[in-house]
Scaffold this motif. Structure first.
Motif, PDB file in Angstrom:
ATOM      1  N   THR A 158     -18.989 -31.206  13.995  1.00 38.38           N
ATOM      2  CA  THR A 158     -18.399 -30.766  15.214  1.00 38.38           C
ATOM      3  C   THR A 158     -17.373 -29.560  14.844  1.00 38.38           C
ATOM      4  O   THR A 158     -16.657 -29.853  13.968  1.00 38.38           O
ATOM      5  N   LYS A 159     -17.516 -28.695  15.771  1.00 44.55           N
ATOM      6  CA  LYS A 159     -16.879 -27.482  15.595  1.00 44.55           C
ATOM      7  C   LYS A 159     -15.798 -27.333  16.836  1.00 44.55           C
ATOM      8  O   LYS A 159     -15.991 -27.645  17.799  1.00 44.55           O
ATOM      9  N   LEU A 177     -22.088 -20.659  10.929  1.00 50.13           N
ATOM     10  CA  LEU A 177     -22.117 -22.048  11.792  1.00 50.13           C
ATOM     11  C   LEU A 177     -23.224 -22.873  12.255  1.00 50.13           C
ATOM     12  O   LEU A 177     -23.072 -24.046  12.326  1.00 50.13           O
ATOM     13  N   CYS A 209     -10.604 -33.225   9.144  1.00 54.97           N
ATOM     14  CA  CYS A 209     -10.914 -31.884   9.410  1.00 54.97           C
ATOM     15  C   CYS A 209     -10.907 -30.893   8.240  1.00 54.97           C
ATOM     16  O   CYS A 209     -10.075 -31.065   7.407  1.00 54.97           O
ATOM     17  N   LEU A 248     -15.049 -29.217  11.670  1.00 54.31           N
ATOM     18  CA  LEU A 248     -14.809 -27.919  11.107  1.00 54.31           C
ATOM     19  C   LEU A 248     -14.093 -27.101  12.270  1.00 54.31           C
ATOM     20  O   LEU A 248     -14.451 -27.113  13.429  1.00 54.31           O
ATOM     21  N   CYS A 267     -12.042 -23.633  13.205  1.00 63.07           N
ATOM     22  CA  CYS A 267     -11.684 -22.143  12.570  1.00 63.07           C
ATOM     23  C   CYS A 267     -10.780 -21.456  13.532  1.00 63.07           C
ATOM     24  O   CYS A 267     -10.602 -21.779  14.856  1.00 63.07           O
ATOM     25  N   CYS A 314     -12.169 -24.438  17.913  1.00 61.98           N
ATOM     26  CA  CYS A 314     -11.634 -23.094  17.632  1.00 61.98           C
ATOM     27  C   CYS A 314      -9.884 -23.231  17.810  1.00 61.98           C
ATOM     28  O   CYS A 314      -9.690 -23.824  18.831  1.00 61.98           O
ATOM     29  N   PHE A 352     -21.258 -22.529  19.838  1.00 58.94           N
ATOM     30  CA  PHE A 352     -20.757 -23.558  18.876  1.00 58.94           C
ATOM     31  C   PHE A 352     -19.688 -24.386  19.262  1.00 58.94           C
ATOM     32  O   PHE A 352     -19.557 -25.462  18.531  1.00 58.94           O
ATOM     33  N   PHE A 353     -18.694 -23.833  19.988  1.00 57.21           N
ATOM     34  CA  PHE A 353     -17.386 -24.360  20.399  1.00 57.21           C
ATOM     35  C   PHE A 353     -17.426 -25.054  21.582  1.00 57.21           C
ATOM     36  O   PHE A 353     -16.444 -25.891  21.572  1.00 57.21           O
TER      37      PHE A 353
END
Length: 231
Positions: A103-104, A97, A162, A9, A11, A106, A127-128
């Motif tokens: 897996t995240k 989140l 993704c 993911l 963002c 930005c 998270f990132f």
């Protein structure tokens, strides 16, 4: 093109994690109107949001036949970044989140240092981690796909694996050019009605939502769709 399982993911930051685009737009309009008395800045500037601030300022200057020095651009950018960085998180961002096991990363058109600061200030770094990909590390900013392709390489996944969350035409265009699934977020204070949602769909957003609390269910839906296609 073969379907692949969803693994990540990605963002955007401004207008997706924090409600900052309206703040930045207000600053840019205010600073330009102070320099160009009588100019109709807002109607020209607003459609350019989502691009690098330098490009927004350059495009507005060109359209209005006005001039900005390099010092003006640097000063305006500094004010916009400082005020926008203090914008609040969208309701439900952290919980969303937390609920998504992918897996995240930005990916932003801003500068790496600015995004790192925003994530740290809002307790989102957990998270990132170091998975931050910004326009200052690639040759071309959004709407070119470079930032998103860099994110896929950094995560060691195929672009097709993704899901991206974006709020602007510029960002959706970039992610789609990279070959990624895009969810268009229209919950920001800068979004003006249904027209923006339509614009995001026209450039490739595959779903539209306006509340971050909806994100886990949307991501799960797209994972299920992908699994059905690959079965």
């Amino acid at each position: 093109m073969a379907n692949v399982a969803i693994e990540a993911l990605i963002c955007d930051c401004d207008g997706v994690l924090i409600d900052s685009e309206a703040v930045a737009a207000s600053v840019l309009v205010r600073e330009l109107e102070a320099r160009w008395p009588g100019a109709a800045v807002a109607p020209v500037l607003m459609p350019l949001l989502g691009q690098r601030i330098e490009r927004v300022l350059g495009g507005t200057s060109e359209a209005l036949g006005r001039q900005l020095s390099e010092a003006d651009v640097a000063a305006i950018r500094a004010v916009a970044e400082r005020e926008a960085a203090e914008a609040p998180l969208f309701p439900g961002v952290a919980a969303a989140l937390e609920a998504i096991s992918l897996t995240k990363a930005c990916a932003s058109n801003s500068y790496t240092a600015v995004v790192r600061g925003v994530l740290a200030r809002n307790d989102l770094t957990r998270f990132f981690g170091e998975r931050i990909y910004c326009a200052d590390i690639v040759a071309k900013p959004k709407p070119a796909p470079d930032v998103y392709l860099a994110a896929a390489r950094g995560l060691n996944v195929a672009p097709q694996a993704c899901i991206v969350v974006e709020d602007s035409v510029t960002g959706v265009s970039a992610a789609r050019a990279a070959g990624m699934t895009v969810l268009g977020f229209v919950g920001g204070a800068h979004v003006g009605g249904d027209a923006h949602a339509l614009e995001l769909r026209e450039v490739g957003a595959q779903a539209i939502f306006d509340d971050m609390r909806m994100l886990p269910a949307l991501v799960a839906e797209w994972i299920d769709r992908t699994q059905a296609r690959t079965a």
